[in-house]
Design a protein around this motif. Structure first.
Motif, PDB file in Angstrom:
ATOM      1  N   LEU A  15       0.831  -1.210   0.000  1.00 30.74           N
ATOM      2  CA  LEU A  15       0.000   0.000   0.000  1.00 30.74           C
ATOM      3  C   LEU A  15       0.864   1.258   0.000  1.00 30.74           C
ATOM      4  O   LEU A  15       0.517   2.261  -0.615  1.00 30.74           O
ATOM      5  N   ARG A  16       1.988   1.178   0.704  1.00 31.36           N
ATOM      6  CA  ARG A  16       2.891   2.336   0.682  1.00 31.36           C
ATOM      7  C   ARG A  16       3.373   2.579  -0.736  1.00 31.36           C
ATOM      8  O   ARG A  16       3.445   3.710  -1.202  1.00 31.36           O
ATOM      9  N   ARG A  17       3.693   1.478  -1.417  1.00 30.96           N
ATOM     10  CA  ARG A  17       4.184   1.610  -2.790  1.00 30.96           C
ATOM     11  C   ARG A  17       3.108   2.245  -3.663  1.00 30.96           C
ATOM     12  O   ARG A  17       3.381   3.137  -4.462  1.00 30.96           O
ATOM     13  N   ILE A  18       1.868   1.785  -3.459  1.00 28.69           N
ATOM     14  CA  ILE A  18       0.755   2.362  -4.232  1.00 28.69           C
ATOM     15  C   ILE A  18       0.654   3.860  -3.956  1.00 28.69           C
ATOM     16  O   ILE A  18       0.510   4.679  -4.856  1.00 28.69           O
ATOM     17  N   TYR A  19       0.783   4.185  -2.684  1.00 19.62           N
ATOM     18  CA  TYR A  19       0.692   5.590  -2.312  1.00 19.62           C
ATOM     19  C   TYR A  19       1.803   6.405  -2.973  1.00 19.62           C
ATOM     20  O   TYR A  19       1.567   7.460  -3.563  1.00 19.62           O
ATOM     21  N   LEU A  20       3.018   5.860  -2.894  1.00 24.35           N
ATOM     22  CA  LEU A  20       4.173   6.585  -3.446  1.00 24.35           C
ATOM     23  C   LEU A  20       4.024   6.801  -4.950  1.00 24.35           C
ATOM     24  O   LEU A  20       4.290   7.880  -5.462  1.00 24.35           O
ATOM     25  N   ARG A  21       3.568   5.748  -5.640  1.00 22.70           N
ATOM     26  CA  ARG A  21       3.419   5.876  -7.091  1.00 22.70           C
ATOM     27  C   ARG A  21       2.383   6.929  -7.443  1.00 22.70           C
ATOM     28  O   ARG A  21       2.561   7.738  -8.338  1.00 22.70           O
ATOM     29  N   ARG A  22       1.290   6.890  -6.679  1.00 29.36           N
ATOM     30  CA  ARG A  22       0.228   7.836  -6.984  1.00 29.36           C
ATOM     31  C   ARG A  22       0.715   9.272  -6.742  1.00 29.36           C
ATOM     32  O   ARG A  22       0.476  10.180  -7.516  1.00 29.36           O
ATOM     33  N   ARG A  23       1.415   9.430  -5.631  1.00 27.69           N
ATOM     34  CA  ARG A  23       1.926  10.762  -5.298  1.00 27.69           C
ATOM     35  C   ARG A  23       2.930  11.224  -6.358  1.00 27.69           C
ATOM     36  O   ARG A  23       2.932  12.383  -6.781  1.00 27.69           O
ATOM     37  N   LEU A  24       3.755  10.295  -6.817  1.00 28.79           N
ATOM     38  CA  LEU A  24       4.742  10.615  -7.834  1.00 28.79           C
ATOM     39  C   LEU A  24       4.051  11.095  -9.113  1.00 28.79           C
ATOM     40  O   LEU A  24       4.468  12.074  -9.736  1.00 28.79           O
ATOM     41  N   GLU A  25       2.987  10.402  -9.467  1.00 33.11           N
ATOM     42  CA  GLU A  25       2.230  10.821 -10.650  1.00 33.11           C
ATOM     43  C   GLU A  25       1.687  12.228 -10.475  1.00 33.11           C
ATOM     44  O   GLU A  25       1.756  13.061 -11.378  1.00 33.11           O
ATOM     45  N   GLU A  26       1.161  12.490  -9.283  1.00 34.08           N
ATOM     46  CA  GLU A  26       0.614  13.820  -9.014  1.00 34.08           C
ATOM     47  C   GLU A  26       1.699  14.887  -9.145  1.00 34.08           C
ATOM     48  O   GLU A  26       1.507  15.935  -9.758  1.00 34.08           O
ATOM     49  N   VAL A  27       2.854  14.581  -8.549  1.00 38.04           N
ATOM     50  CA  VAL A  27       3.954  15.541  -8.576  1.00 38.04           C
ATOM     51  C   VAL A  27       4.397  15.793 -10.015  1.00 38.04           C
ATOM     52  O   VAL A  27       4.588  16.950 -10.429  1.00 38.04           O
TER      53      VAL A  27
END
Ligand SMILES: [Zn+2]
Length: 670
Positions: A617-629
């Motif tokens: 889930l952390r990985r999912i979060y990080l990827r999503r945040r990265l996309e946003e950034v």
């Protein structure tokens, strides 16, 4: 809910009963179950027709769920549904099955006890009133009513079976008959009486009655053909009469129903809870009131929950596996008297969701016998729409123009009606035919019009597969040969946002979410079983998957934006304070998701699996945040300052994603 101090004795009894019952054995009385996994059994669903089993029972968690029709619940819900009974009846039946004696009925508060008393007394009032009306029908003054019923072709047997009676023209006979047995306050609550006063003067001084405002001047009941007498009467000059009333004794009560043929409305158990009165006055002027007058809502009668004749019809509906839905009470009685015992009436108003669900408990197949084309058919269309939404299999029985079921049977006989029933048409076939008749041209313009006419009906169908099939059927029947139009039709028919979400939410839930949901649910499992994990007792050695998942999810808000977010929130909110995990989800969709996850519990929950899921889930979060950034960085006109912060975050997110351990909240920028 588990704190014993807040449990009433009856809650305790239900809990005890539930603990003693083995749902597998109880369900096994009705469904042939086979072991299907470590903790679950499966069989053919008793609630929908199927050939391969999609009905599962969880042995340790003690609930059932059908992946075909979505039914699920605990042992009480199962008994209630399969036996078509109320919750208290299900409790009683389960107690019987287990040989446990029932405790005496208790109420949780004095107010509840008083309400129950009022309801009991109101049922008594209705028993007495029904007997009074029946008696009046036999008396000389009931001659006109008897004549009317004879004219409608009703014989004595039918009149007796439906408890039909006559309300005399006098406003006081019923009151005087009931006053000997019942409190006047109670009579005012019964819905059978009117009086003239404004609401302030309701604190009635008992005693001195003033009979001078006799029963004739009814100004209520003028709200159309089928009115509900749920408003107090008002005198024409209410201002001055209010003043007068303040100094005068309480207004007398008098019958709402006068000079009317009275049709009792029964609840599901057949107890009379209300009436419909059909006027005998030749002219429907103001004085006579509407043609049909219904009881208002009372503590025992809620119009939206009652179907006329369901008490008589429910057995036949179950046996024949379909119901016949007609519009009015008279139609219903005629059809029933002609031997079609599975008939019910909507009483001229649009169906409610509650009524559709009520009917659905007995059969999901219905033949609708009213003309959906008739003027003022908005209610009809709403009724049909609601039945579609509740996934009924609907057929439409169209009688020749000018014939309602009552008239049809009287003129042509019951064999003709039976034949007409056999030729009833699938609802969507009927709709397509109608659309073709409305837009008859063969050119593409009228075809588009026909399609647009049909679309809203199709979009009500909850199942995407069914809608897909309907789109195909329509393009064939309307002879749509344009590929573009066909594609457009298909798209419009299948894209129904709510259902799309429902269809895909489950598939979007990742394995990691499933593990964590199981972990969260395990908190309640341990409590239900009574064996508390030692972690909660203080020693810190044993692994507690629930606590670990709760901690990780809550401290990092890792569930945000996930397909299972709302389910996780419900589970987190409840913490360990519940014994019934299936009662936690707030929507059907979440319940379904939880059931499907719990039914497929195979691998054991270990510290490694839970930890692994948290990392995922952390990985999912990080990827999503990265996309946003990255998205934000593309935006033109970004101030340099922000740009720098984002670039920094991007670097740290990328670094965090490289970290195989994905240390706690590694990439989370402040
Ligand atoms: Zn089912």
């Amino acid at each position: 809910m588990t704190s014993t101090s807040t449990l009433t004795s009856s809650d305790n009894f239900k809990e005890t009963l539930k603990q003693q019952a083995d749902i597998v054995r109880i369900v096994g009385d009705y469904v042939k179950l086979k072991k299907a996994g470590a903790q679950n059994f499966s069989g053919l669903c008793p609630f929908h027709a199927e050939k391969t089993p999609s009905f599962s029972v969880h042995a340790t968690r003690q609930f059932y769920h059908c992946f075909g029709c979505g039914e699920s619940g605990d042992v009480f819900a199962f008994i209630q549904k399969v036996e078509n009974i109320t919750f208290p009846e299900a409790v009683r039946l389960l107690a019987q099955k287990l040989g446990v004696p029932m405790p005496k009925v208790g109420f949780s508060s004095p107010a509840e006890a008083r309400d129950a008393q009022v309801r009991m007394a109101l049922l008594d009032v209705h028993v007495r009133a029904a007997a009074f009306f029946q008696e009046c029908l036999r008396r000389p003054e009931g001659a006109n009513a008897r004549q009317y019923l004879k004219g409608r072709g009703l014989d004595d047997e039918t009149i007796a079976r439906f408890g039909i009676g006559y309300a005399p023209d006098s406003g006081f006979l019923l009151r005087d008959a009931l006053r000997r047995e019942f409190d006047e306050e109670l009579l005012r609550e019964s819905g059978l009486f009117s009086w003239k006063e404004s609401s302030q003067e309701k604190q009635v001084l008992r005693g001195a009655q003033n009979d001078k405002n006799g029963g004739g001047s009814a100004q209520d009941d003028k709200a159309g053909e089928n009115a509900n007498a749920n408003h107090e009467e008002r005198t024409a000059n209410s201002g001055s009469s209010q003043l007068a009333a303040r100094f005068s004794p309480p207004a007398a009560i008098y019958s709402k129903f006068r000079n009317r043929v009275m049709f009792p409305i029964g609840n599901e158990q057949g107890k009379v809870i209300a009436f419909t009165g059909r006027t005998l006055s030749a002219s429907t002027d103001e004085k006579a009131g509407p043609k049909y007058l219904n009881s208002p809502e009372t503590p025992i009668y809620s119009k939206s929950r009652v179907l006329f004749n369901l008490d008589h019809a429910k057995e036949a509906i179950r046996k024949l596996e379909y119901s016949i839905l007609v519009e009015g009470q008279m139609d219903c009685i005629s059809v029933y008297a002609a031997g079609f015992h599975n008939v019910i009436a909507s009483s001229g108003t649009a169906f409610t969701e509650l009524q559709a669900k009520l009917l659905g408990r007995f059969s999901k197949k219905v033949v609708v016998n009213f003309d959906p084309d008739t003027a003022g058919a908005r209610a009809t269309e709403r009724t049909l729409g609601l039945l579609v939404e509740e996934e009924f299999n609907i057929q439409v029985l169209t009688l020749e123009t000018g014939f309602d079921p009552d008239l049809f049977i009287r003129r042509k006989g019951k064999d003709a009606y039976a034949a007409a029933l056999k030729h009833s048409q699938q609802y969507f076939d009927y709709l397509i035919d109608r659309a073709r008749a409305m837009f008859p041209g063969r050119n593409s313009e009228s075809k588009v019009k026909a399609v647009n006419h049909l679309l809203p009906h199709i979009q009500r169908v909850p199942s995407r597969i069914v809608r897909d099939g309907l789109a195909l059927e329509i393009s064939q029947k309307l002879g749509i040969d344009s590929a573009v139009l066909r594609q457009e039709l298909k798209h419009a028919a299948t894209s129904r946002s709510a259902t799309q979400v429902r269809a895909t939410a489950e598939a979007q839930v990742t394995g990691a979410e499933r593990v964590l949901i199981r972990a969260l649910a395990s908190a309640t499992q341990m409590q239900a079983g009574g064996e508390r994990s030692s972690t909660r007792e203080g020693t810190d050695e044993e692994f507690d998957p629930a606590r670990q998942a709760q901690y990780a999810l809550q401290s990092e808000q890792l569930y945000e934006g996930l397909a299972s977010q709302s389910l996780m929130e419900s589970l987190l909110e409840a913490g360990t304070e519940t014994s019934d995990v299936m009662a936690l989800p707030k929507t059907e969709q979440d319940r379904r998701l939880l059931a499907s996850i719990l039914m497929h519990e195979e691998e054991e929950l270990t510290p490694e699996t839970v930890e692994g899921a948290v990392r995922a889930l952390r990985r999912i979060y990080l990827r999503r945040r990265l996309e946003e950034v990255q998205g934000a960085l593309q935006r033109p006109g970004l101030p340099l300052e922000n740009r720098q912060a984002l670039l920094q975050e991007k670097v740290s997110l990328k670094r965090a994603l490289m970290d195989p351990g994905l240390g706690e909240a590694a990439g989370r920028a402040s």
